[in-house]
Design an enzyme around this catalytic site. Structure first.
Site, short mmCIF file in Angstrom:
data_model
loop_
_atom_site.label_atom_id
_atom_site.label_comp_id
_atom_site.label_asym_id
_atom_site.label_seq_id
_atom_site.Cartn_x
_atom_site.Cartn_y
_atom_site.Cartn_z
N ALA A 154 0.88 -1.18 0.00
CA ALA A 154 0.00 0.00 0.00
C ALA A 154 0.91 1.22 0.00
O ALA A 154 1.16 1.83 1.03
CB ALA A 154 -0.90 -0.03 1.23
N ALA A 155 1.42 1.58 -1.17
CA ALA A 155 2.64 2.40 -1.22
C ALA A 155 2.44 3.90 -1.40
O ALA A 155 3.31 4.68 -1.04
CB ALA A 155 3.55 1.89 -2.31
N ALA A 156 1.30 4.34 -1.99
CA ALA A 156 1.17 5.77 -2.30
C ALA A 156 1.02 6.61 -1.03
O ALA A 156 0.36 6.16 -0.10
CB ALA A 156 -0.03 6.01 -3.22
N GLY A 201 4.34 7.15 -1.35
CA GLY A 201 5.68 6.65 -1.59
C GLY A 201 6.71 6.96 -0.52
O GLY A 201 7.90 6.72 -0.71
N GLY A 202 6.26 7.48 0.64
CA GLY A 202 7.21 7.79 1.70
C GLY A 202 8.04 6.56 2.09
O GLY A 202 9.26 6.60 2.12
N LYS A 203 7.33 5.47 2.36
CA LYS A 203 8.06 4.29 2.82
C LYS A 203 8.76 3.60 1.66
O LYS A 203 9.83 3.01 1.84
CB LYS A 203 7.12 3.36 3.58
CG LYS A 203 6.73 4.06 4.89
CD LYS A 203 5.64 3.46 5.66
CE LYS A 203 5.22 4.40 6.77
NZ LYS A 203 4.18 5.36 6.41
N GLU A 206 0.12 0.33 -5.51
CA GLU A 206 -0.97 1.15 -5.00
C GLU A 206 -2.26 0.73 -5.71
O GLU A 206 -2.32 0.70 -6.92
CB GLU A 206 -0.67 2.64 -5.23
CG GLU A 206 -1.83 3.57 -4.98
CD GLU A 206 -2.44 3.47 -3.58
OE1 GLU A 206 -1.70 3.34 -2.59
OE2 GLU A 206 -3.69 3.51 -3.49
N ARG A 245 -4.16 7.59 -6.97
CA ARG A 245 -3.00 7.84 -6.11
C ARG A 245 -1.70 7.32 -6.70
O ARG A 245 -0.62 7.68 -6.24
CB ARG A 245 -3.23 7.21 -4.73
CG ARG A 245 -4.30 7.95 -3.93
CD ARG A 245 -4.66 7.22 -2.65
NE ARG A 245 -3.56 7.05 -1.73
CZ ARG A 245 -3.20 7.92 -0.78
NH1 ARG A 245 -3.89 9.02 -0.62
NH2 ARG A 245 -2.18 7.68 0.01
N CYS A 283 -1.11 4.50 11.20
CA CYS A 283 -0.88 5.76 11.93
C CYS A 283 -2.13 6.03 12.76
O CYS A 283 -2.68 7.13 12.70
CB CYS A 283 -0.52 6.89 10.99
SG CYS A 283 -1.75 7.24 9.74
N1 SAM Z 1 2.89 3.78 2.60
C1 SAM Z 1 2.46 5.08 2.15
C2 SAM Z 1 3.55 6.08 2.41
O1 SAM Z 1 4.40 5.86 3.27
O2 SAM Z 1 3.60 7.10 1.70
C3 SAM Z 1 1.14 5.47 2.78
C4 SAM Z 1 0.06 4.46 2.59
S1 SAM Z 1 -1.51 4.94 3.14
C5 SAM Z 1 -1.35 4.86 4.84
C6 SAM Z 1 -2.47 3.53 2.77
C7 SAM Z 1 -2.67 3.24 1.30
O3 SAM Z 1 -3.49 2.06 1.19
C8 SAM Z 1 -3.39 4.32 0.51
O4 SAM Z 1 -2.58 4.75 -0.56
C9 SAM Z 1 -4.65 3.64 0.01
O5 SAM Z 1 -5.04 4.04 -1.29
C10 SAM Z 1 -4.27 2.18 0.04
N2 SAM Z 1 -5.43 1.25 0.14
C11 SAM Z 1 -6.73 1.57 0.37
N3 SAM Z 1 -7.49 0.46 0.35
C12 SAM Z 1 -6.67 -0.57 0.08
C13 SAM Z 1 -6.87 -1.97 -0.11
N4 SAM Z 1 -8.06 -2.52 0.01
N5 SAM Z 1 -5.79 -2.72 -0.38
C14 SAM Z 1 -4.56 -2.17 -0.49
N6 SAM Z 1 -4.32 -0.86 -0.33
C15 SAM Z 1 -5.36 -0.06 -0.04
#
Ligand code: SAM
Length: 473
Positions: free
Chosen positions: A115-117, A119-121, A139, A144, A237
């Site tokens: 779940a990368a967007a 992209g911080g991690k 993502e 996103r 978070c």
């Molecule tokens: N890891 C990212 C970073 O460090 O920038 C932040 C990720 S954010 C907390 C969670 C991500 O999970 C979002 O981009 C969201 O679109 C995605 N997401 C939402 N529903 C999801 C699903 N069912 N399966 C996988 N990813 C999902």
């Protein structure tokens, strides 16, 4: 400035019950100033070297992420500095730097950021992997994934594939392929209440419950992607126990081949709080008490804003027992360049670049030339946005370089670059999309800031035409 929004009273009531005597310090921290962080791109320079050229005063080094510094959020606009456009750093909440650091990927690993967007991690994982192995940044949301691709591009890592898939389709295709999987799950965002007024507005107990269901589903699928002997890191978070310890407890019930690996505690880090799950109904309590695995949840980690310089976070590392088996996904089958295209690329590279790239990693997709990761499986019918670093496009009689190639180049890897000084009128003009007068050989020219690759220009009769992407200006 966003107008302040009150913290939801139901959230505060619950945290007061859970935290007891610690609650006043916690509540005061949530009303305080958020803490910022600046993580240096160690693919391009060391934290010490950035310290010497930093245009802004940096705070203390972050103990759990030696390449990062505490950074005052309000005083500067570091996101607008040309060094940011050159990919020298990423701005990130210090607590959000803990998951990649604790997953600890190694250069030859196969890593999935599920779940990368935005992209911080991903950028952090890529730096730790030093460009080696394979990092799939996935993502699910179409809207996103563009932002993710842009941040990956800026970072200039040569081992990242950007994908736009569901966890289920990835698991069906790959099976237990990855050495390390990161699930930075979508959550109710309570840990962001200090800096994100939208999170305060969106919050409700129903939202927390809905997030927990979604997280359990995502983690269940993620477990299938981890090879025996591999690691799965779950992070959120938020503070809500049902989104944290509760998700892990259910996962362990379903997947006994995973164990919680106790994480090291840096100063201010707290253990997981399995006892917080006892807040549940009597029926649930009785069920929970039967679960011995519950105790191991204390090996997870919680970050609270009154104890660390950062926002709220939860991190749990799960290790899969056993030894790796055979892979399901075969090797990639992307075509190489044909003779004519090899000639076009070689002519461009000889004129514009001072770098060699492994020929077996240069692959073609349609008109595009990509530099693929050193470890590259077949992605079959999965939606791959970028199978590596997009180097450029083949036109009829020429090769036209793309912006990601700029960010992948290191200092000194271009012929006759045009260097611009930070703060100079010429740099400001370039970033506005204007042409620049400049003598020198005709053709593609790398524009640099203080020697750091920034964008392309094309010199024609003493004028460098601007090829800096409009969307980045
Ligand atoms: N890891 C990212 C970073 O460090 O920038 C932040 C990720 S954010 C907390 C969670 C991500 O999970 C979002 O981009 C969201 O679109 C995605 N997401 C939402 N529903 C999801 C699903 N069912 N399966 C996988 N990813 C999902």
């Amino acid at each position: 400035m966003t107008a302040p929004v009150p913290i939801p009273p139901l959230f505060l009531d619950r945290m007061s019950r859970l935290l007891g005597g610690e609650f006043p310090a916690f509540a005061a921290a949530l009303e305080g100033e958020p803490v910022g962080g600046l993580r240096v791109n160690t693919l391009k320079l060391s934290a010490a070297d950035f310290g010497k050229i930093s245009p802004f005063p940096l705070g203390d080094a972050i103990p759990w992420c030696p390449s990062a510094f505490i950074f005052p959020l309000s005083s500067f606009s570091p996101g607008l500095h040309p060094y940011h456009l050159a990919g020298l750093y990423y701005l990130q909440d210090p607590s959000a730097m803990s998951p990649a650091a604790l997953l600890d990927p190694q250069p030859g690993d196969r890593v999935l950021d599920l779940a990368a967007a935005p992209g911080g991690k991903t950028t952090h994982l890529a730096a730790l992997m030093q460009g080696g192995g394979l990092l799939v940044a996935n993502e699910i949301k179409d809207k996103r994934v563009g932002h993710l691709a842009m941040n990956v591009e800026r970072w200039g890592a040569g081992n990242v594939v950007v994908a736009n898939e569901t966890p289920e389709r990835l698991a069906d295709h790959f099976g237990p392929y990855f050495d390390r999987v990161l699930v930075d799950a979508p959550c109710s965002g309570e840990g962001m209440f200090r800096k994100d007024m939208g999170a305060r507005l969106d919050w409700s107990p129903e939202m927390v419950a809905g997030c927990a269901v979604r997280q359990r589903n995502i983690l269940r699928v993620a477990g299938k992607l981890v090879r025996p002997g591999g690691a799965l890191l779950y992070s959120t978070c938020t503070f809500a126990p049902e989104e944290n310890e509760g998700v892990i407890a259910e996962f362990l019930r379903e997947f006994p081949e995973f164990d919680v690996e106790a994480l090291p505690l840096f100063e201010g880090f707290e253990r997981g709080r399995p006892e917080w799950l006892e807040e549940k109904s009597e029926k649930q309590k009785a069920k929970n008490k039967k679960q011995k695995a519950q105790e191991s949840l204390a090996g997870a980690m919680r970050l609270f804003p009154h104890r660390v310089s950062g926002e709220g976070h939860f991190v749990c590392l799960l290790k899969r027992k056993g030894a790796p088996g055979a892979d399901r996904a075969g090797d990639e089958r992307m075509p190489e360049m044909d003779r004519a295209r090899r000639g076009l690329w070689a002519a461009f590279a000889a004129d514009a670049l001072a770098a060699d790239f492994a020929a077996d990693r240069l692959k073609v997709r349609g008109e595009r030339l990509y530099f693929i990761p050193e470890e590259m499986p077949d992605f079959g019918t999965l939606r791959v946005v970028h199978p590596g670093v997009w180097f450029g496009n083949f036109k009829k009689e020429r090769f036209e370089p793309a912006h990601p190639l700029v960010l992948f180049l290191r200092r000194g890897q271009a012929q006759h670059p045009l260097n611009l000084e930070p703060g100079s009128p010429a740099l400001a003009a370039y970033l506005r999309g204007e042409t620049l007068p400049s003598g020198g050989p005709a053709g593609w020219t790398l524009v640099t800031v203080d020697g750091w690759p920034l964008g392309w220009g094309k010199r024609v009769q003493g004028v460098v035409k601007n090829h800096f992407p409009r969307g980045w200006m």
